[in-house]
Design a protein around this motif. Structure first.
Motif, PDB file in Angstrom:
ATOM      1  N   VAL A  83       6.987  64.760  31.033  1.00  0.00           N
ATOM      2  CA  VAL A  83       7.630  63.534  30.569  1.00  0.00           C
ATOM      3  C   VAL A  83       8.109  63.684  29.134  1.00  0.00           C
ATOM      4  CG1 VAL A  83       5.561  62.334  29.744  1.00  0.00           C
ATOM      5  CG2 VAL A  83       7.455  61.012  30.636  1.00  0.00           C
ATOM      6  N   LEU A  84       7.428  64.496  28.319  1.00  0.00           N
ATOM      7  CA  LEU A  84       7.913  64.789  26.973  1.00  0.00           C
ATOM      8  C   LEU A  84       9.264  65.512  27.026  1.00  0.00           C
ATOM      9  CD1 LEU A  84       4.574  65.945  25.301  1.00  0.00           C
ATOM     10  CD2 LEU A  84       5.920  63.945  24.614  1.00  0.00           C
ATOM     11  N   CYS A  85       9.397  66.440  27.966  1.00  0.00           N
ATOM     12  CA  CYS A  85      10.674  67.147  28.129  1.00  0.00           C
ATOM     13  C   CYS A  85      11.782  66.168  28.520  1.00  0.00           C
ATOM     14  CB  CYS A  85      10.548  68.237  29.188  1.00  0.00           C
ATOM     15  SG  CYS A  85       9.659  69.709  28.643  1.00  0.00           S
ATOM     16  N   TYR A  86      11.486  65.250  29.432  1.00  0.00           N
ATOM     17  CA  TYR A  86      12.493  64.276  29.847  1.00  0.00           C
ATOM     18  C   TYR A  86      12.907  63.396  28.670  1.00  0.00           C
ATOM     19  CZ  TYR A  86      11.171  65.551  34.648  1.00  0.00           C
ATOM     20  OH  TYR A  86      10.927  66.229  35.811  1.00  0.00           O
ATOM     21  N   LEU A  87      11.938  62.972  27.868  1.00  0.00           N
ATOM     22  CA  LEU A  87      12.263  62.150  26.701  1.00  0.00           C
ATOM     23  C   LEU A  87      13.089  62.939  25.686  1.00  0.00           C
ATOM     24  CD1 LEU A  87       8.910  60.219  26.292  1.00  0.00           C
ATOM     25  CD2 LEU A  87      11.167  59.167  26.547  1.00  0.00           C
ATOM     26  N   ALA A  88      12.783  64.221  25.528  1.00  0.00           N
ATOM     27  CA  ALA A  88      13.566  65.053  24.607  1.00  0.00           C
ATOM     28  C   ALA A  88      15.025  65.125  25.057  1.00  0.00           C
ATOM     29  CB  ALA A  88      12.962  66.458  24.534  1.00  0.00           C
ATOM     30  N   GLU A  89      15.236  65.332  26.355  1.00  0.00           N
ATOM     31  CA  GLU A  89      16.600  65.388  26.885  1.00  0.00           C
ATOM     32  C   GLU A  89      17.299  64.044  26.722  1.00  0.00           C
ATOM     33  OE1 GLU A  89      18.872  65.932  31.183  1.00  0.00           O
ATOM     34  OE2 GLU A  89      16.794  66.625  30.972  1.00  0.00           O
ATOM     35  N   LEU A  90      16.586  62.970  27.017  1.00  0.00           N
ATOM     36  CA  LEU A  90      17.169  61.631  26.929  1.00  0.00           C
ATOM     37  C   LEU A  90      17.639  61.339  25.513  1.00  0.00           C
ATOM     38  CD1 LEU A  90      15.821  58.393  28.510  1.00  0.00           C
ATOM     39  CD2 LEU A  90      16.357  58.413  26.094  1.00  0.00           C
ATOM     40  N   GLU A  91      16.812  61.651  24.518  1.00  0.00           N
ATOM     41  CA  GLU A  91      17.183  61.334  23.139  1.00  0.00           C
ATOM     42  C   GLU A  91      18.365  62.162  22.677  1.00  0.00           C
ATOM     43  OE1 GLU A  91      16.309  58.751  22.017  1.00  0.00           O
ATOM     44  OE2 GLU A  91      14.312  58.247  22.735  1.00  0.00           O
ATOM     45  N   CYS A  92      18.508  63.367  23.192  1.00  0.00           N
ATOM     46  CA  CYS A  92      19.699  64.147  22.856  1.00  0.00           C
ATOM     47  C   CYS A  92      20.942  63.517  23.474  1.00  0.00           C
ATOM     48  CB  CYS A  92      19.536  65.594  23.326  1.00  0.00           C
ATOM     49  SG  CYS A  92      18.446  66.580  22.264  1.00  0.00           S
ATOM     50  N   ALA A 108      21.293  60.431  23.937  1.00  0.00           N
ATOM     51  CA  ALA A 108      21.505  59.191  23.196  1.00  0.00           C
ATOM     52  C   ALA A 108      21.937  59.428  21.758  1.00  0.00           C
ATOM     53  CB  ALA A 108      20.226  58.353  23.220  1.00  0.00           C
ATOM     54  N   GLY A 109      21.955  60.695  21.312  1.00  0.00           N
ATOM     55  CA  GLY A 109      22.376  60.990  19.948  1.00  0.00           C
ATOM     56  C   GLY A 109      21.264  60.912  18.923  1.00  0.00           C
ATOM     57  N   ARG A 110      20.009  60.874  19.364  1.00  0.00           N
ATOM     58  CA  ARG A 110      18.871  60.839  18.423  1.00  0.00           C
ATOM     59  C   ARG A 110      18.231  62.226  18.445  1.00  0.00           C
ATOM     60  NH1 ARG A 110      15.320  55.590  18.552  1.00  0.00           N
ATOM     61  NH2 ARG A 110      14.365  56.581  20.360  1.00  0.00           N
ATOM     62  N   ALA A 136      18.486  70.251  21.295  1.00  0.00           N
ATOM     63  CA  ALA A 136      18.378  69.524  20.027  1.00  0.00           C
ATOM     64  C   ALA A 136      18.870  70.388  18.870  1.00  0.00           C
ATOM     65  CB  ALA A 136      16.934  69.085  19.807  1.00  0.00           C
ATOM     66  N   ALA A 137      18.464  71.658  18.865  1.00  0.00           N
ATOM     67  CA  ALA A 137      18.887  72.552  17.781  1.00  0.00           C
ATOM     68  C   ALA A 137      20.402  72.729  17.767  1.00  0.00           C
ATOM     69  CB  ALA A 137      18.192  73.908  17.931  1.00  0.00           C
ATOM     70  N   ALA A 138      21.035  72.793  18.950  1.00  0.00           N
ATOM     71  CA  ALA A 138      22.490  72.967  19.019  1.00  0.00           C
ATOM     72  C   ALA A 138      23.206  71.757  18.429  1.00  0.00           C
ATOM     73  CB  ALA A 138      22.917  73.186  20.464  1.00  0.00           C
ATOM     74  N   TYR A 139      22.758  70.559  18.784  1.00  0.00           N
ATOM     75  CA  TYR A 139      23.373  69.363  18.212  1.00  0.00           C
ATOM     76  C   TYR A 139      23.172  69.308  16.702  1.00  0.00           C
ATOM     77  CZ  TYR A 139      24.523  66.999  22.624  1.00  0.00           C
ATOM     78  OH  TYR A 139      25.074  66.639  23.827  1.00  0.00           O
ATOM     79  N   LEU A 140      22.002  69.730  16.241  1.00  0.00           N
ATOM     80  CA  LEU A 140      21.681  69.667  14.816  1.00  0.00           C
ATOM     81  C   LEU A 140      22.311  70.798  14.011  1.00  0.00           C
ATOM     82  CD1 LEU A 140      17.934  68.643  15.180  1.00  0.00           C
ATOM     83  CD2 LEU A 140      19.752  67.239  14.159  1.00  0.00           C
ATOM     84  N   GLY A 141      23.031  71.694  14.697  1.00  0.00           N
ATOM     85  CA  GLY A 141      23.732  72.762  14.001  1.00  0.00           C
ATOM     86  C   GLY A 141      22.879  73.955  13.631  1.00  0.00           C
ATOM     87  N   ARG A 142      21.693  74.063  14.233  1.00  0.00           N
ATOM     88  CA  ARG A 142      20.815  75.203  13.952  1.00  0.00           C
ATOM     89  C   ARG A 142      21.188  76.327  14.921  1.00  0.00           C
ATOM     90  NH1 ARG A 142      15.568  71.185  14.021  1.00  0.00           N
ATOM     91  NH2 ARG A 142      16.126  70.006  12.141  1.00  0.00           N
ATOM     92  N   VAL A 143      22.222  77.039  14.569  1.00  0.00           N
ATOM     93  CA  VAL A 143      22.890  77.930  15.515  1.00  0.00           C
ATOM     94  C   VAL A 143      21.981  79.055  15.997  1.00  0.00           C
ATOM     95  CG1 VAL A 143      24.826  79.507  15.828  1.00  0.00           C
ATOM     96  CG2 VAL A 143      25.130  77.374  14.555  1.00  0.00           C
TER      97      VAL A 143
END
Length: 943
Positions: free
Chosen positions: A618-627, A629-631, A666-673
């Protein structure tokens, strides 16, 4: 060896300066200094100097000197760290945590134990209490010998520190056979960990050391040869010099040094030179995990003589007394003593220690080491000790004890052997050794006759191999299916898991057949957990086929709640619970607020009921969901916690790749290439090794998105095409399972592969319209607009993109809205409508900046500049950024730049992200071209 004068440590000025600098930085917050080097190189001396410096500065130093013999004892190091420092702090702990910590510290019996998470939470509470009144330095010598339960607790504490004045000073022996048991970088970040290599002493410093410590003069050639043969190790050089002093030889150049080829022989000779009274007590110190003077006395038939031997060994610097315990001044000395004793003498001592000691784990271990042949009684004692260790939250110690029990179980005692293999498989699985767990289960399976009992074993084997889908899950399930006749609950579970394997492998028809069979079998039993799981799995398959049934899912959730309230829901059930499945459906369909509420409620229930092992999903699902949603920072935090849960629960062997795409996304969105690419690449490789097509596709989708974000369209399509093929094979009704098809369409358009882009887009748009999902409709319209623009129809592109923006208003995904605004602005710019273009670019840039998506901010800022927008004042590079930019422009890798500037790779990456952002470039190649044109100021040009 001899007592060390910390104010007169030869040849270590650089290391001492770094240690003192580290101690001064303790008030700044959590960090670690790891002294690394080979055995005998002088790490302990420097560690002692650092601990003394910390005490002198007023810090509370909690120390442990780990030993190899203690590495298998649960919470041994934790007891050292907390000894005498925590009594008052423990009073403020919640009662369940205090009882758990007391049990771990052997202050109460195992009946008071809760679970290992409670022990970790209690330890964290103690540290936070202590830091309220003092700086805290956790000092650990030989961290590679830290027992696993203590290492797990320390990692748990470090992960949760934020601004507290708590730091770690540790030494780590390098070399084969040693592992770092604490994930310092994972807990504190790369910027929070400093690794200081303790290398060999210089020849000059070694010569001074030998002269001052030994009081003898050696010629320079002899010192040079000693330096060469000992590789600059202070310990080994002193031992060689002692051998020279003992023999009276003074070899000149050309003479052979009287040093044995094997270091163990050298150390054995040192020990052999001691009085005979040291033999017995030294063996006790080598064999016992917690040797003391009292233990030496009670195991000797001549106590006074043994105590004299201890004194002689201390005077010779072979052993030392620390906090009431005896230990060798170097672990190799203990190993040498133990190896030099005859096997009969060792077994006799172990038998005596088993009689004298009361701790059940240590007593059982010594009893086993005293026994050579199978012995039912000894095996039984080991069995009981293993259960004791497991009750104290130490499955690793329990696994080792039960391995000894199995080794000593008589061959004709087949029932006990089978049971111990079953228990041992669980201990090893919990301890993180899935391969050993599987091996034991397979042995139990081989020893069991066909039938329902063996089918249950096969089912358990599959559950321990989850996410290794074909070999680990499907194969044993199909064997179990053939032997489980007459057991409807077991058949229901087998069919259910087979349905999930088919789902992951994109075969919805096969998944439907297994899900329906599971539902039919579950209906014959009374267990609500099995019924709820079967109903929810069938509901998931129907959802993917476009036959969503809200009533079915509501009933499944009701059954789950009933089972959990009756505490009959167990981890034997499928990990993906009915409510989690419902949350997944809501997320995939774009109902993000409803999905978040559902999954957050499920996470709270897991934690309320102590279901920590399975909460990672469920932590993995929440991580995907927040990405979605832009958080992104929130998503990254959920992903990090999921990764930690996997590691703590012992599922890393088969589950690591499941969380990698969440971390990478999350890292990709945050620019941590570099971080995103590394995580997703690892996840993809692990998924392939585990036959997990679904998670492999997700990791590939992240890599494709990352490359698209960097403007590398060809590489993006290379990653995305296999994912699109996977989704086509699945042919699910729902378009948002892995939302990457629009990314591939955009990559194909950029590659001028318009016909292929149109074909992919047509299939996706058909699903979006049939499902009426706002995100999918908006994304398909954006792609149609991009395709129209590429074909020269800018008016058509405008209409399509405006329709896309209208659909975005129905969704909760601001990033996707900004992507469409960015493309809308590009159409206007290409039509020479620069004012309109700037409005769209500024709106997109504001969203990307507010979300923290720097790679896309760079895209928007570049387009804004092309449309004549005013550059941001923040675009000026700092001196550090200028230096990084020039080094990269010279062709240096991030690691090479980090080495030259004495910073971490992550720091270089963060600077590069800002540089790309400010300069409006998208790649290293563009930066090099820009630098060649002189667009980047020279370092120091600010005057």
């Amino acid at each position: 060896m001899e007592a060390i004068d910390h104010n007169h440590i030869l040849g270590r000025d650089r290391e001492l300066a770094e240690i003192h600098r580290f101690i001064r930085s303790v008030p700044a917050g959590p960090r670690a200094l790891i002294l690394e080097g080979n055995a005998g190189i002088g790490k302990t001396t420097l560690w002692q100097a650092g601990a003394a410096s910390a005490r002198a500065s007023g810090a509370l130093v909690m120390s442990s000197r780990a030993a190899e013999s203690e590495a298998t004892l649960s919470y041994s190091a934790l007891g050292d760290l907390f000894e005498g420092a925590v009594d008052e702090a423990m009073l403020d702990l919640p009662s369940p945590q205090r009882r758990a910590l007391e049990a771990a510290l052997l202050r109460s019996g195992p009946e008071a134990t809760l679970d290992r998470r409670a022990i970790s939470l209690a330890s964290l509470g103690v540290v936070r209490s202590l830091v309220q009144t003092s700086l805290v330095v956790i000092a650990i010598d030989d961290v590679q010998w830290l027992d696993t339960p203590s290492a797990r607790v320390l990692t748990f504490i470090l992960r949760r520190l934020r601004h507290e004045a708590v730091s770690v000073l540790a030494s780590l022996r390098l070399g084969s056979g040693t592992t770092e048991r604490v994930d310092f970088e994972g807990a504190l970040g790369f910027d929070g960990v400093q690794r200081l290599m303790v290398g060999p002493l210089s020849q000059e410093s070694l010569g001074r050391l030998l002269r001052e410590r030994m009081g003898i003069e050696l010629s320079r050639p002899v010192i040079r040869r000693i330096h060469a043969i000992t590789q600059g190790s202070p310990l080994f050089a002193l031992e060689t010099a002692r051998e020279l002093l003992r023999t009276g030889d003074r070899p000149e150049a050309g003479d052979q040094l009287p040093v044995p080829d094997d270091l163990r022989e050298l150390l054995a000779a040192r020990i052999a030179s001691l009085p005979t009274s040291t033999r017995d007590p030294l063996l006790v110190v080598a064999a016992a995990s917690h040797p003391t003077l009292d233990l030496v006395r009670v195991t000797s038939d001549r106590p006074e003589r043994s105590l004299e031997g201890v004194a002689a060994a201390e005077e010779a610097g072979v052993i030392e007394a620390v906090d009431g315990r005896l230990r060798f001044s170097h672990p190799l000395l203990g190993s040498t003593v133990y190896a030099s004793a005859s096997s009969d003498r060792r077994r006799s001592l172990h038998r005596l220690l088993a009689e004298r000691l009361t701790d059940p784990e240590e007593r059982a271990r010594h009893l086993a080491l005293a026994t050579t042949d199978p012995d039912a009684h000894v095996a039984s004692v080991l069995d009981a000790a293993a259960r004791y260790a497991r009750a104290r939250g130490a499955p690793d110690a329990a696994a080792e004890l039960l391995d000894l029990a199995m080794r000593l179980t008589p061959a004709d005692d087949t029932d006990d052997l089978r049971r111990r293999r079953l228990d041992g498989s669980g201990y090893h699985f919990d301890a993180g050794d899935a391969s050993k767990a599987n091996e034991l289960l397979e042995q139990a399976i081989d020893d069991s006759p066909p039938g329902s009992a063996r089918a249950e074993l096969l089912y358990r084997l599959s559950s321990m191999s989850w996410m290794n889908l074909e070999r680990g899950v499907r194969a044993p399930l199909e064997r179990a299916l053939a032997e489980a006749a007459g057991d409807p609950e077991l058949l229901g579970g087998i069919q259910l898991d087979l349905a999930w394997v088919d789902l992951y492998q994109a075969d919805l028809d096969a998944a439907l057949a297994h899900a329906q069979a599971s539902f039919d079998h579950a209906g014959q039993g009374a267990d609500p957990a099995t019924k709820g799981d079967a109903l929810a799995t069938l509901g998931m398959v129907r959802f993917l086929r476009g036959e969503a049934d809200a009533t079915m899912m509501s009933r499944a959730v009701e059954l789950q709640d009933a089972a959990m309230e009756e505490t009959s829901w167990t981890e034997a059930s499928v990990y993906t619970t009915p409510r989690s499945i419902l949350g997944l459906q809501l997320m995939w369909s774009g109902a993000l607020p409803e999905a978040r509420a559902t999954l957050e409620y499920e996470l709270a229930e897991y934690e309320r009921l102590g279901m920590y092992t399975v909460r990672q999903e469920v932590l993995c699902y929440l991580a995907e969901l927040e990405c979605r949603a832009g958080r992104y920072e929130v998503g990254a935090a959920y992903a990090a916690e999921a990764a930690e849960t996997i590691a703590e629960s012992g599922m890393a062997a088969s589950q690591t790749h499941v969380v990698r795409f969440n971390q990478a996304l999350a890292a990709a969105y945050l620019g941590r290439v570099d971080e995103a690419r590394s995580l997703a690449t690892e996840g993809l490789e692990l998924a392939r090794a585990n036959d997990d097509a679904f998670n492999g596709a997700w990791n590939g989708a992240v890599l494709g998105f990352l490359e698209l974000s960097l403007g590398a369209s060809e590489r993006a399509h290379g990653h995305l095409a296999p994912v699109v093929d996977y989704l086509d094979r699945m042919d699910a009704f729902e378009p948002g399972i892995i939302p990457c098809v629009p990314d591939d369409v955009e990559a194909l358009i950029a590659l001028d592969a318009l016909d292929e882009a149109s074909a992919v887009l047509t299939r996706f748009a058909r699903k979006a319209e049939a499902a009426d999902r706002p995100w999918a409709l908006a994304a398909s319209l954006r792609c149609r607009g991009a395709l129209a623009a590429a074909q020269g129809d800018r008016d058509g592109a405008r209409l399509l993109l405006d329709d896309a923006l209208a659909q975005h208003g129905r969704a909760s995904q601001p990033f996707e809205t900004a992507r469409t605004q960015l493309l809308r602005g590009i159409v206007e710019r290409r039509s020479k409508q620069k004012r309109a273009a700037r409005e769209y670019f500024e709106s997109a840039l504001g969203t990307f900046d507010s979300l923290g998506a720097p790679l896309w901010s760079t895209k928007a800022r570049t387009e804004l500049a092309r449309a004549g927008g005013t550059p941001d004042a923040s675009a000026a590079l700092t001196p550090t950024e200028e230096r990084v930019a020039h080094l990269v422009a010279e062709g240096k890798t991030n690691r090479e730049v980090a080495g030259e500037l004495f910073v971490s790779v992550k720091t270089v990456e963060a600077n590069l992200t800002r540089i790309f952002h400010k300069l409006g470039v998208r790649s290293r190649a563009e930066l090099i071209r820009r630098d060649a044109r002189g667009s980047v100021e020279e370092p120091g040009a600010h005057g």
